[in-house]
Design an enzyme around this catalytic site. Structure first.
Site, short mmCIF file in Angstrom:
data_model
loop_
_atom_site.label_atom_id
_atom_site.label_comp_id
_atom_site.label_asym_id
_atom_site.label_seq_id
_atom_site.Cartn_x
_atom_site.Cartn_y
_atom_site.Cartn_z
N ARG A 49 -59.92 -30.40 179.48
CA ARG A 49 -59.27 -31.66 179.06
C ARG A 49 -58.45 -32.26 180.17
NH1 ARG A 49 -56.59 -29.72 173.35
NH2 ARG A 49 -58.42 -28.61 172.63
N GLU A 95 -59.25 -19.25 176.96
CA GLU A 95 -60.20 -20.35 176.80
C GLU A 95 -59.57 -21.54 177.51
OE1 GLU A 95 -61.07 -21.56 172.70
OE2 GLU A 95 -61.26 -23.62 173.44
N LYS A 103 -66.77 -21.42 165.50
CA LYS A 103 -65.33 -21.72 165.48
C LYS A 103 -65.10 -22.62 164.27
CE LYS A 103 -62.41 -24.93 168.14
NZ LYS A 103 -61.98 -25.33 169.48
#
Ligand code: 3PG
Length: 212
Positions: A46, A42, A129
């Site tokens: 960022r 994943e 999640k």
């Protein structure tokens, strides 16, 4: 519609959460993940290098690559265009979920309350999640939060590591866990890929104890 998350993660109980500062590290990182037995990533959006790194990783047919920290439909679109096969968000966004549905790519939105779980289910999401899992009370907190939702599958993320991995994976509702512990940003930046291979292997064998 593309693959469901349940299909994608059926044999991948650990999702390495990656923060990468240079796309040049993506190739060696792909090799390390494969060598370590965790062919999944994943890539969190960022860092300025994240999309390019995602593109490089997604170009490897032996890796399952998604995008993380996706905050908007625009970011989801760009990540899907770069090859993301699943989209992870820290929270629940109807726009992101709708964008993923339109593209046939599964969304994995973050939730931290029962109300958010209800909203995600109403939007047609099949797996959530649970984030940040440690602050939600770890495995017992997660168990209590999802008790009213029979059949819900979850991916606890945030504070997962060698000490609690097996406890999370022992929960039948836990489809997989997400975590950065085996792909530490500093190790990637310093090119310490052998250590990443070692941490991946240790995580794989710890998971295999609970899920042979
Ligand atoms: C995430 O982005 O999902 C989390 O930051 C990962 O949490 P961890 O760094 O505690 O594994």
């Amino acid at each position: 519609m593309g693959s469901s998350l349940i299909t994608l993660f059926r044999d991948r109980p650990i999702v390495p959460v990656i923060v990468i500062d240079s796309a040049a590290a993506a190739g060696p990182l792909a090799d390390a993940l494969i060598e370590g037995g965790l062919p999944c990533a994943e890539v969190t959006l960022r860092t300025p290098a994240a999309l390019e790194a995602l593109r490089v990783l997604a170009g490897r047919p032996d890796l399952l690559v998604g995008a993380g920290s996706v905050l908007s439909a625009g970011q989801a679109r760009r990540a899907i265009a770069a090859g993301a096969r699943f989209i992870v968000s820290p929270g629940f966004s109807e726009d992101v979920v709708a964008c993923c549905r339109d593209h046939g790519v599964p969304a994995l939105p973050g939730v931290a309350t029962a109300t958010e779980i209800m909203r995600a289910l109403a939007a047609g999401v099949e797996v959530v999640k649970l984030f940040p899992a440690a602050q939600l009370g770890g495995p017992p907190g997660v168990r209590a939060l999802i008790a009213p939702f029979p059949g819900l599958r979850v991916v606890p993320t945030g504070g997962v590591g060698p000490a609690n991995l097996a406890t999370y994976l022992a929960e039948p509702a836990v489809l997989a866990v997400g975590g950065s512990w085996m792909v530490d940003q500093g190790l990637i930046g310093a090119g310490r890929f052998a250590e990443i291979v070692g941490s991946c292997r240790a995580a794989v064998s710890a998971a295999a104890e609970v899920r042979p």
